[in-house]
Design an enzyme around this catalytic site. Structure first.
Site, PDB file in Angstrom:
ATOM      1  N   ASP A  35       3.593   4.153 -30.793  1.00 47.91           N
ATOM      2  CA  ASP A  35       2.966   3.025 -30.092  1.00 47.91           C
ATOM      3  C   ASP A  35       2.884   1.805 -31.010  1.00 47.91           C
ATOM      4  OD1 ASP A  35       2.680   4.818 -28.109  1.00 47.91           O
ATOM      5  OD2 ASP A  35       0.474   4.789 -28.043  1.00 47.91           O
ATOM      6  N   ASP A  39       4.304  -1.868 -30.409  1.00 44.93           N
ATOM      7  CA  ASP A  39       3.461  -3.069 -30.449  1.00 44.93           C
ATOM      8  C   ASP A  39       4.036  -4.124 -31.388  1.00 44.93           C
ATOM      9  OD1 ASP A  39       1.808  -1.849 -28.690  1.00 44.93           O
ATOM     10  OD2 ASP A  39       0.300  -1.234 -30.163  1.00 44.93           O
ATOM     11  N   SER A  84       9.718   5.533   9.342  1.00 43.93           N
ATOM     12  CA  SER A  84       8.876   6.643   8.884  1.00 43.93           C
ATOM     13  C   SER A  84       9.643   7.943   9.110  1.00 43.93           C
ATOM     14  CB  SER A  84       7.526   6.635   9.573  1.00 43.93           C
ATOM     15  OG  SER A  84       7.689   6.430  10.931  1.00 43.93           O
ATOM     16  N   LYS A 117       6.904  15.077  -1.019  1.00 43.77           N
ATOM     17  CA  LYS A 117       6.488  13.940  -0.198  1.00 43.77           C
ATOM     18  C   LYS A 117       5.236  13.357  -0.851  1.00 43.77           C
ATOM     19  CE  LYS A 117       5.626  12.485   4.533  1.00 43.77           C
ATOM     20  NZ  LYS A 117       4.541  11.587   4.205  1.00 43.77           N
ATOM     21  N   ARG A 138       5.614  -1.980   2.990  1.00 48.62           N
ATOM     22  CA  ARG A 138       6.292  -1.592   4.220  1.00 48.62           C
ATOM     23  C   ARG A 138       5.850  -2.472   5.394  1.00 48.62           C
ATOM     24  NH1 ARG A 138       5.196   1.797   8.534  1.00 48.62           N
ATOM     25  NH2 ARG A 138       7.030   2.820   9.389  1.00 48.62           N
ATOM     26  N   GLU A 176       7.383   5.225  -3.554  1.00 46.17           N
ATOM     27  CA  GLU A 176       5.943   5.297  -3.281  1.00 46.17           C
ATOM     28  C   GLU A 176       5.164   4.922  -4.528  1.00 46.17           C
ATOM     29  OE1 GLU A 176       6.768   6.180   0.290  1.00 46.17           O
ATOM     30  OE2 GLU A 176       4.645   6.556  -0.120  1.00 46.17           O
ATOM     31  N   CYS A 411     -41.239  13.328  -3.815  1.00 48.56           N
ATOM     32  CA  CYS A 411     -42.603  12.817  -4.003  1.00 48.56           C
ATOM     33  C   CYS A 411     -43.681  13.760  -3.483  1.00 48.56           C
ATOM     34  CB  CYS A 411     -42.738  11.445  -3.363  1.00 48.56           C
ATOM     35  SG  CYS A 411     -42.725  11.509  -1.566  1.00 48.56           S
ATOM     36  N   CYS A 426     -38.880  11.671   4.938  1.00 53.21           N
ATOM     37  CA  CYS A 426     -40.071  11.451   4.131  1.00 53.21           C
ATOM     38  C   CYS A 426     -40.548  10.043   4.485  1.00 53.21           C
ATOM     39  CB  CYS A 426     -39.693  11.535   2.645  1.00 53.21           C
ATOM     40  SG  CYS A 426     -40.910  10.811   1.552  1.00 53.21           S
TER      41      CYS A 426
HETATM   42  S1  IVH Z   1      12.508   9.152   2.281  1.00 50.26           S
HETATM   43  C1  IVH Z   1      12.193   7.125   6.478  1.00 50.26           C
HETATM   44  N1  IVH Z   1      11.263  10.542   0.498  1.00 50.26           N
HETATM   45  O1  IVH Z   1       6.761   9.026   3.656  1.00 50.26           O
HETATM   46  C2  IVH Z   1      12.701   6.634   5.253  1.00 50.26           C
HETATM   47  N2  IVH Z   1       9.969   9.174   1.930  1.00 50.26           N
HETATM   48  O2  IVH Z   1       5.914   9.434   6.398  1.00 50.26           O
HETATM   49  C3  IVH Z   1      13.055   7.698   4.305  1.00 50.26           C
HETATM   50  N3  IVH Z   1       7.572   9.255   1.458  1.00 50.26           N
HETATM   51  O3  IVH Z   1       7.907   6.010   4.958  1.00 50.26           O
HETATM   52  C4  IVH Z   1      11.977   7.960   3.418  1.00 50.26           C
HETATM   53  N4  IVH Z   1       7.677  10.678  -0.204  1.00 50.26           N
HETATM   54  O4  IVH Z   1       7.162   6.005   2.502  1.00 50.26           O
HETATM   55  C5  IVH Z   1      11.136   9.673   1.500  1.00 50.26           C
HETATM   56  N5  IVH Z   1      10.314  11.835  -1.174  1.00 50.26           N
HETATM   57  C6  IVH Z   1      10.182  10.961  -0.173  1.00 50.26           C
HETATM   58  C7  IVH Z   1       8.927  10.471   0.223  1.00 50.26           C
HETATM   59  C8  IVH Z   1       8.862   9.576   1.290  1.00 50.26           C
HETATM   60  C9  IVH Z   1       6.887   9.930   0.541  1.00 50.26           C
HETATM   61  C10 IVH Z   1       6.990   8.346   2.467  1.00 50.26           C
HETATM   62  C11 IVH Z   1       7.849   7.167   2.842  1.00 50.26           C
HETATM   63  C12 IVH Z   1       7.978   7.240   4.337  1.00 50.26           C
HETATM   64  C13 IVH Z   1       6.821   8.091   4.692  1.00 50.26           C
HETATM   65  C14 IVH Z   1       7.039   8.762   6.007  1.00 50.26           C
END
Ligand code: IVH
Length: 665
Positions: A35, A39, A84, A117, A138, A176, A411, A426
């Site tokens: 470190d 620095d 999603s 995930k 997003r 993420e 109390c 109370c």
């Molecule tokens: S791939 C749909 N991989 O989960 C686009 N998403 O519930 C492909 N997420 O909007 C996304 N971990 O923000 C992908 N290993 C992962 C993820 C992931 C978390 C999030 C992502 C997505 C949301 C859907």
């Protein structure tokens, strides 16, 4: 005068070195210098940039923390929508997903990649000529907020790519942002100490931080990121190849990428990580299953909501079995007694759980919870875990039924239960627990907003006999404070300044701060705009109060009783003498601008918890309901909105994002 080429080269070399060591440390977790040496390099670069400010670039390693934003976040239209994922909790639905893939790809071979995930906050990062130029949230999937400055504070976000691979120069990646569990716990402890509202979970903390307008605060939050997606167009043939290349370019990519030949393999990997999820330092709420080959992604395509080549398997809410060692009673600021289960410490969702609220004695009866029982505890998205049920098979007969005592545990006064309530309370207003609770309430953000007067300090002040009532807060002197534990001269001075500032909060915050039963923020606003001064309010009769729209008989009675009490009257007069203003603030005059409007909230709001948003709407005369109907005026759409957003679109109800909502306020 032109800067010497040698100096320019030196600066560039230093930046390359710093970027490389940053990558070794934050991305690979494998530093190759100390470190101190890091620095020294940084100091050298800072000195050169100070001497030759023309050489400073926005992506220099010295520029991670920028200036506060004014005027909110600009918006960004995503080049490719941020969709999603379809998701399930069931293995069989994973098999169904595989059948759909097989059907669509006809007799082609395919393989899956299974990854974690992350329970974080989705962002997109854009690079031009290997430099990080823009980052966004997003948002609603099509348009998000530009949060470049905040993303730059995350050390795992490369400001300049380290590989010289020209294929990667101009790419966009997605991932993420998250807060690790240890950082989250430390942050919440700190917030609790300072009297700030707690974040319910690391996900909300990460989301709330990324949307903070001050990069200095974001930098303190120590956020991290995993990259899991590369946006089209890109030169890679499959997901594994893409992740490998991104890693070499400097990105912190998803750490688990398991190849699965068929869906049974996929299920095995999901189950394996389900049992291991607690070994990770960050939150994961499931696994994402993706087709590896990008050509096949194209052929499978996407619906408007989600790609057909990916699916999320979600982990069930975590439960654990623990034993109830005891049931304690906590006394709230209005005297309400809440039974709390003391549990044998147990690991749950990566944190140690040793307490759980049991709400009230009816709940204990309903679930037949006894001291000594083994119970199933569950942690959802909330801070406090709940007891789901008793494990009856583990009963030995030695368990003890819980009896609500007749005396206050703090109390010793008699406890009472009125007919219309389940709660026992109370009624001694000088009960130390109530004094502490009401002072914390008085000082809280929505009331007198005394920064720094959190629960730890309130505890100390009450325990040391320095504060017994609201009035005493305004009599505090530097010499009272400096001698308290953990209080120095500076923090004592800051507190005195905050106390002084609190005198100007105005009538409605003051009414709310008094903690009159049933008088919340909204009622306090209505009362202040109706009666306009403390004097008028104190003189108001039951009938005067009840005639105000939205003030019912119970509240009216509570207000009359409060002001009939001589102790309260004297307290208000003393506060007035200390300089606490009790007039209407100009800006608050008659501010009930959302009167009669119906709101529904969906998704995560960044600057408000659900409760805060609800209170704010209600304080302005609006109403918040839980489901969208034709009577709804506005649906406030946060990040990752749920089905209420879709319903609003179907019913043609107006939707507004958080920025629009804030403007409306
Ligand atoms: S791939 C749909 N991989 O989960 C686009 N998403 O519930 C492909 N997420 O909007 C996304 N971990 O923000 C992908 N290993 C992962 C993820 C992931 C978390 C999030 C992502 C997505 C949301 C859907």
């Amino acid at each position: 005068m032109a800067i010497d080429k040698k100096i320019k080269e030196k600066v560039e070399k230093l930046r390359d070195k710093l970027n490389f060591h940053n990558y070794r440390y934050y991305v690979l977790n494998d530093p190759v210098i100390s470190d101190t040496d890091y620095d020294i390099l940084m100091k050298e670069l800072i000195e050169l940039e100070n001497k030759y400010p023309e050489l400073i670039t926005t992506t220099s390693p010295t520029q991670r923390i920028g200036e506060e934003l004014t005027g909110g976040f600009p918006t960004v239209s995503h080049s490719v929508p941020m969709l999603s994922l379809d998701n399930t909790y069931s293995e069989d639905e994973l098999r169904e997903f595989d059948k759909r893939i097989a059907k669509n790809l006809i007799s082609e071979e395919y393989e899956y990649i299974v990854e974690l995930k992350f329970d974080g906050f989705a962002v997109s990062l854009e690079y031009r000529d290997s430099e990080f130029i823009r980052g966004s949230t997003r948002g609603n999937g099509t348009v998000g907020d530009e949060v470049t400055k905040n993303l730059k504070t995350i050390n795992a976000v490369p400001l300049r790519l380290i590989s010289k691979d020209s294929k990667l120069k101009d790419i966009e990646v997605r991932g993420e942002v998250f807060m690790s569990r240890p950082v989250f716990e430390k942050l919440n402890k700190e917030r609790e100490k300072n009297g700030n509202p707690l974040f319910a979970n690391p996900r909300n903390a990460a989301a709330g931080s990324i949307k903070n307008i001050d990069p200095h605060i974001v930098a303190q939050r120590k956020l991290d990121i995993f990259i899991h997606t590369v946006v089209e167009p890109h030169p890679f043939i499959n997901h594994l190849d893409a992740m490998e290349n991104l890693k070499n370019a400097g990105f912190k990519v998803t750490p688990v990428l398991e190849v699965a030949k068929d869906i049974e393999d996929v299920i095995d990997v999901c189950k394996k990580w389900q049992s291991r999820r607690n070994t990770l330092e960050y939150g994961v709420d499931g696994m994402v299953v993706k087709i590896n080959n990008f050509e096949q992604h194209k052929r499978l395509g996407a619906t408007i909501k989600s790609p057909r080549w990916a699916f999320a398997y979600k982990f069930p809410a975590e439960q654990a079995v623990s034993k109830i060692i005891d049931i304690l009673l906590s006394v709230g600021r209005t005297g309400t007694i809440t039974p709390i289960a003391v549990l044998e410490p147990v690991q749950l969702s990566g944190t140690t759980v040793s307490r759980s609220t049991l709400h009230n004695q009816d709940e204990i009866k309903r679930k037949d919870i006894r001291i000594g029982d083994y119970v199933i505890v569950e942690k959802g998205g909330e801070v406090i875990p709940k007891v789901v049920k008793v494990v009856e098979e583990k009963r030995t007969g030695k368990e003890k039924k819980f009896r609500m005592p007749h005396k206050c545990p703090v109390c010793g006064s008699d406890l009472v239960q009125s007919e219309e309530e389940v709660a026992v309370r109370c009624i001694n207003r000088s009960c130390p627990a109530q004094v502490k609770g009401s002072i914390q309430h008085f000082a809280s953000r929505s009331a007198m907003d005394i920064e720094g007067l959190g629960y730890v300090l309130v505890d100390q002040l009450v325990e040391n006999g320095l504060v017994k009532s609201f009035t005493d807060i305004y009599q505090l002197k530097l010499e009272d404070l400096v001698n308290l534990e953990r209080m120095g001269v500076k923090s004592s001075e800051n507190l005195l300044t905050a106390i002084e500032k609190s005198k100007d909060r105005g009538l409605s915050m003051f009414i709310f701060a008094l903690g009159i039963r049933y008088v919340g923020i909204k009622a306090a606003k209505i009362l202040s705009s109706e009666f306009k001064s403390m004097d008028n309010l104190m003189k108001a009769s039951f009938e005067d109060l009840e005639s105000v729209e939205e003030i019912g008989p119970i509240m009216a009675e509570s207000i009359v009783n409060f002001f009939r009490n001589e102790v309260n009257k004297k307290m208000i007069s003393d506060l007035n003498k200390s300089g606490v203003k009790m007039q209407l603030l100009k800006k608050n005059k008659g501010k009930i601008s959302l009167l009669g409007k119906n709101f529904v909230l969906t998704g995560v709001l960044m600057d408000f918890t659900r409760e805060e948003a609800k209170e704010t709407i209600e304080s302005l005369g609006g109403k918040v309901t839980s489901s969208v109907s034709s009577k709804t005026d506005y649906v406030v759409v946060g990040e990752n909105p749920g089905s209420k957003f879709d319903k609003a679109k179907i019913l043609g109800v107006k939707t507004i994002n958080e920025e629009e909502f804030k403007k409306m306020l």
